[in-house]
Design a protein around this motif. Structure first.
Motif, PDB file in Angstrom:
ATOM      1  N   ILE A  15      49.120  50.106  35.313  1.00  0.00           N
ATOM      2  CA  ILE A  15      49.017  48.686  35.662  1.00  0.00           C
ATOM      3  C   ILE A  15      47.557  48.318  35.885  1.00  0.00           C
ATOM      4  CG2 ILE A  15      49.521  46.973  37.460  1.00  0.00           C
ATOM      5  CD1 ILE A  15      52.259  48.439  37.787  1.00  0.00           C
ATOM      6  N   VAL A  16      46.860  49.116  36.698  1.00  0.00           N
ATOM      7  CA  VAL A  16      45.446  48.852  36.978  1.00  0.00           C
ATOM      8  C   VAL A  16      44.618  49.031  35.710  1.00  0.00           C
ATOM      9  CG1 VAL A  16      43.452  49.559  38.357  1.00  0.00           C
ATOM     10  CG2 VAL A  16      45.718  49.450  39.411  1.00  0.00           C
ATOM     11  N   LYS A  17      44.949  50.017  34.913  1.00  0.00           N
ATOM     12  CA  LYS A  17      44.272  50.241  33.627  1.00  0.00           C
ATOM     13  C   LYS A  17      44.343  48.988  32.762  1.00  0.00           C
ATOM     14  CE  LYS A  17      45.476  52.758  29.397  1.00  0.00           C
ATOM     15  NZ  LYS A  17      46.089  51.693  28.659  1.00  0.00           N
ATOM     16  N   GLU A  61      36.530  44.064  42.463  1.00  0.00           N
ATOM     17  CA  GLU A  61      37.119  42.726  42.597  1.00  0.00           C
ATOM     18  C   GLU A  61      38.529  42.703  41.992  1.00  0.00           C
ATOM     19  OE1 GLU A  61      36.061  40.007  44.272  1.00  0.00           O
ATOM     20  OE2 GLU A  61      34.456  41.329  45.011  1.00  0.00           O
ATOM     21  N   ILE A  62      38.689  43.375  40.871  1.00  0.00           N
ATOM     22  CA  ILE A  62      40.005  43.451  40.224  1.00  0.00           C
ATOM     23  C   ILE A  62      40.975  44.230  41.106  1.00  0.00           C
ATOM     24  CG2 ILE A  62      41.240  44.440  38.243  1.00  0.00           C
ATOM     25  CD1 ILE A  62      38.683  43.718  36.609  1.00  0.00           C
ATOM     26  N   ILE A  63      40.533  45.348  41.662  1.00  0.00           N
ATOM     27  CA  ILE A  63      41.377  46.146  42.552  1.00  0.00           C
ATOM     28  C   ILE A  63      41.757  45.340  43.786  1.00  0.00           C
ATOM     29  CG2 ILE A  63      41.467  48.215  43.996  1.00  0.00           C
ATOM     30  CD1 ILE A  63      41.502  48.755  40.941  1.00  0.00           C
ATOM     31  N   LYS A  64      40.811  44.620  44.345  1.00  0.00           N
ATOM     32  CA  LYS A  64      41.071  43.793  45.527  1.00  0.00           C
ATOM     33  C   LYS A  64      42.138  42.743  45.214  1.00  0.00           C
ATOM     34  CE  LYS A  64      38.626  40.666  48.639  1.00  0.00           C
ATOM     35  NZ  LYS A  64      37.325  40.069  48.933  1.00  0.00           N
ATOM     36  N   ALA A  65      42.021  42.106  44.053  1.00  0.00           N
ATOM     37  CA  ALA A  65      43.012  41.113  43.636  1.00  0.00           C
ATOM     38  C   ALA A  65      44.378  41.767  43.426  1.00  0.00           C
ATOM     39  CB  ALA A  65      42.553  40.407  42.368  1.00  0.00           C
ATOM     40  N   TYR A  66      44.400  42.948  42.844  1.00  0.00           N
ATOM     41  CA  TYR A  66      45.660  43.673  42.631  1.00  0.00           C
ATOM     42  C   TYR A  66      46.313  44.002  43.971  1.00  0.00           C
ATOM     43  CZ  TYR A  66      48.856  47.499  41.646  1.00  0.00           C
ATOM     44  OH  TYR A  66      49.966  48.309  41.588  1.00  0.00           O
ATOM     45  N   ILE A  72      44.491  36.932  38.730  1.00  0.00           N
ATOM     46  CA  ILE A  72      44.613  35.870  37.735  1.00  0.00           C
ATOM     47  C   ILE A  72      43.684  36.220  36.594  1.00  0.00           C
ATOM     48  CG2 ILE A  72      44.240  33.429  37.229  1.00  0.00           C
ATOM     49  CD1 ILE A  72      44.828  32.876  40.195  1.00  0.00           C
ATOM     50  N   ASN A  73      44.216  36.282  35.397  1.00  0.00           N
ATOM     51  CA  ASN A  73      43.406  36.603  34.228  1.00  0.00           C
ATOM     52  C   ASN A  73      42.593  35.372  33.851  1.00  0.00           C
ATOM     53  OD1 ASN A  73      42.326  37.794  32.008  1.00  0.00           O
ATOM     54  ND2 ASN A  73      44.174  37.662  30.770  1.00  0.00           N
ATOM     55  N   SER A  74      41.262  35.525  33.873  1.00  0.00           N
ATOM     56  CA  SER A  74      40.417  34.387  33.526  1.00  0.00           C
ATOM     57  C   SER A  74      39.678  34.614  32.241  1.00  0.00           C
ATOM     58  CB  SER A  74      39.421  34.124  34.638  1.00  0.00           C
ATOM     59  OG  SER A  74      38.691  35.288  34.955  1.00  0.00           O
TER      60      SER A  74
END
Length: 74
Positions: A15-17, A61-66, A72-74
């Motif tokens: 998922i994180v990948k 930042e991506i991990i924090k959001a997860y 949110i995919n920007s």
């Protein structure tokens, strides 16, 4: 490279990948094949994601959001 995330299992690692791939962040998954040792090794905590030093801030930042369920995919 630095370890940015220790996944609880192989599914979470993927998922994180996928989130890292969406943001064009190159990574390495460590411990992927340790899952084959289940029975002799603990069933979780063997998979980690690593990114290049220059992408650490963006990856965190991506991990924090997860972790906060607000990706949110920007």
């Amino acid at each position: 490279m630095q370890c940015i995330y220790d996944a609880s299992d192989l599914i979470e690692a993927h998922i994180v990948k996928g989130m890292l791939e969406q943001q064009n962040i190159d990574f390495y998954i460590g411990g992927y094949y340790l899952q084959g040792g289940i029975g002799e090794l603990p069933a979780s905590g063997n998979v980690s994601l690593w990114v290049a030093d220059e992408k650490i801030v963006q990856a965190y930042e991506i991990i924090k959001a997860y972790d906060s369920n607000s990706f949110i995919n920007s």
